[in-house]
Design a protein around this motif. Structure first.
Motif, mmCIF file in Angstrom:
data_model
loop_
_atom_site.group_PDB
_atom_site.id
_atom_site.type_symbol
_atom_site.label_atom_id
_atom_site.label_comp_id
_atom_site.label_asym_id
_atom_site.label_seq_id
_atom_site.Cartn_x
_atom_site.Cartn_y
_atom_site.Cartn_z
ATOM 1 N N LEU B 115 -6.254 -15.007 30.642
ATOM 2 C CA LEU B 115 -5.704 -13.966 31.190
ATOM 3 C C LEU B 115 -6.100 -12.436 31.024
ATOM 4 N N ALA B 116 -6.409 -12.396 29.596
ATOM 5 C CA ALA B 116 -7.126 -11.304 28.978
ATOM 6 C C ALA B 116 -8.408 -10.995 29.907
ATOM 7 N N LEU B 117 -9.372 -11.902 29.989
ATOM 8 C CA LEU B 117 -10.624 -11.819 30.732
ATOM 9 C C LEU B 117 -10.429 -11.453 32.041
ATOM 10 N N MET B 118 -9.396 -11.943 32.877
ATOM 11 C CA MET B 118 -9.141 -11.630 34.181
ATOM 12 C C MET B 118 -8.690 -10.134 34.368
ATOM 13 N N VAL B 119 -7.717 -9.810 33.325
ATOM 14 C CA VAL B 119 -7.124 -8.336 33.410
ATOM 15 C C VAL B 119 -8.237 -7.453 33.320
ATOM 16 N N GLY B 120 -8.997 -7.590 32.281
ATOM 17 C CA GLY B 120 -10.098 -6.753 31.712
ATOM 18 C C GLY B 120 -11.175 -6.651 32.898
ATOM 19 N N VAL B 121 -11.235 -7.705 33.627
ATOM 20 C CA VAL B 121 -12.383 -7.505 34.566
ATOM 21 C C VAL B 121 -11.754 -6.722 35.838
ATOM 22 N N ILE B 122 -10.559 -6.970 36.269
ATOM 23 C CA ILE B 122 -9.688 -5.921 37.241
ATOM 24 C C ILE B 122 -9.440 -4.557 36.680
ATOM 25 N N GLY B 123 -9.597 -4.554 35.672
ATOM 26 C CA GLY B 123 -9.417 -3.002 35.177
ATOM 27 C C GLY B 123 -10.596 -2.486 34.971
ATOM 28 N N TYR B 124 -11.657 -2.879 34.814
ATOM 29 C CA TYR B 124 -13.132 -2.513 35.008
ATOM 30 C C TYR B 124 -13.537 -2.007 36.189
ATOM 31 N N TYR B 125 -13.149 -2.951 37.341
ATOM 32 C CA TYR B 125 -13.410 -2.471 38.611
ATOM 33 C C TYR B 125 -12.529 -1.291 39.046
ATOM 34 N N VAL B 126 -11.336 -1.436 38.730
ATOM 35 C CA VAL B 126 -10.473 -0.399 38.945
ATOM 36 C C VAL B 126 -10.935 0.884 38.439
#
Lengths: 159, 134
Positions: B115-126
Motif C-alpha cells: 500500500l505504501a509503495l503504491m501510494v508513494g508512486v501515485i504521489g510521485y506522478y501527481v
C-alpha cells in the motif's frame, strides 16, 4: 512515402469503445469498492456483489486498457504532437498523468478483485478494501481527465 | 456437558481453520507482492531508464532505447516492464510460500509495504506532472 499511423482511420471507433467500456469500469470498480468495504466491516462468510464484480471488473478493465493502448499511437501523433504540445501544454501534461494513473490502477483493480472474490479468512478479508477504494479513486480521476482532454481535442477531429 | 462426538468435531475443526487461514494469507501475500513489484518496477523504469522497447508511431517501428525523445513512445515498455516485475513477483512468492505459508505478522507487513509503495508512486506522478502546472 510515410506510413499512416497505426489505426489512424478507425481511431474514433476505438475511442468510443474505450469510452463506453471505461464508463462501465467506473461503475464496476465503484461497486467493488462498496462491497469490499462492506466485506471488511461484516462477519458474513462472503459477499455476492464482491464475487460478481471481482470477475466482471478485471475483464472490463483489461478491454478498456487495451483499447486505450491501441488508440495511443494515433493520439500521440495527431492530437498530442500536432495540437496539444503546441497549443495546450497543460492538457498534454494532464494526459501524461492520466496514462500513468491508468497504468497504476491496473494492479490495484486486479489485486482488489482477487482479494475480494474469495474472502475466506477474517484476518485477510479487510485487505481488499483499501486497494479497491484506491483503485476506484484512480479510475474516477482517469475517467474525468479523459473526458476533459477529449473535450479539448479528440482523435479524428478536424484540423 | 459436551457430548464426546461434538468434542471430537471441535478438535478436528481447529486444524482445518488454521489451514484455511494459511491458504488465505498465502493468497493475499502473493497478490500483495505482485502489486508492490508492479509499482516498484513502474517507477524504477521511469527513474533508471533501462534499455526498453520504444514505439515510433510516425514510422510504425519498434526500437530499443533508454530515452523516448520526440514522438517516440516509452509507455508500452514501461507498462511491460512493470507487468513482468509484477508477474515474476507473483510466481516467486507463490513458490516461496508453498512449503512455509506466511504468518499473520508477515502478511500485515507485506500489506503495508504494498500500500505504501503504491501510494508513494501515485504521489510521485501527481507531484512531478501536476506540480509544474501550478
Amino acid at each position: 512515402m510515410m506510413a499512416a499511423v497505426f489505426l489512424q482511420g478507425s481511431a474514433p471507433v476505438w475511442l468510443l469503445l474505450h469510452a463506453v467500456v471505461g464508463f462501465a469500469v467506473v461503475g464496476a470498480v465503484t461497486h467493488l469498492a462498496v462491497h469490499a468495504v462492506a466485506l471488511a466491516r461484516s462477519t458474513a462468510p462472503g459477499n455476492r456483489g464482491a464475487r460478481i464484480f471481482g470477475v466482471v471488473l478485471p475483464a472490463l478493465f483489461l478491454v478498456a486498457f487495451a483499447a486505450g493502448l491501441l488508440l495511443y499511437p494515433d493520439w500521440r501523433v495527431q492530437v498530442r504532437g500536432a495540437v496539444l504540445d503546441v497549443r495546450a501544454p497543460a492538457a498534454s501534461a494532464l494526459f501524461e498523468l492520466k496514462e500513468h494513473l491508468a497504468a497504476l490502477a491496473l494492479p490495484l483493480v486486479l489485486g482488489a478483485a482477487v482479494l475480494a472474490r474469495r474472502p475466506d479468512a477474517r484476518e485477510v478479508r479487510w485487505m481488499a478494501a483499501p486497494f479497491a477504494v484506491l483503485g476506484a479513486t484512480l479510475v474516477w480521476v482517469v475517467a474525468l481527465l479523459g473526458l476533459f482532454i477529449t473535450a479539448v481535442r479528440a482523435v479524428g477531429g478536424l484540423p | 456437558m459436551t457430548a464426546p462426538a461434538a468434542r471430537d468435531a471441535t478438535v478436528d475443526r481447529a486444524p482445518a481453520v488454521d489451514a484455511a487461514a494459511e491458504c488465505a494469507r498465502r493468497r493475499a501475500v502473493v497478490v500483495l507482492a505482485g502489486i508492490a513489484a508492479y509499482a516498484a518496477g513502474y517507477l524504477a523504469v521511469q527513474l533508471s531508464h533501462p534499455p526498453a522497447p520504444l514505439y515510433d508511431p510516425v514510422h510504425r517501428v519498434w526500437l530499443v532505447g533508454r530515452h523516448a525523445h520526440g514522438m517516440l513512445m516509452g509507455y508500452f515498455g514501461q507498462v511491460l516492464y512493470a507487468a513482468v516485475a509484477g508477474i515474476a513477483a507473483v510466481i516467486l512468492t507463490a513458490l516461496a510460500t508453498r512449503r512455509r505459508p506466511p504468518g499473520p505478522r508477515a502478511t500485515r507487513l507485506i500489506f503495508g509495504l504494498a500500500l505504501a509503495l503504491m501510494v508513494g508512486v501515485i504521489g510521485y506522478y501527481v507531484v512531478t506532472v501536476v506540480g509544474p502546472l501550478i
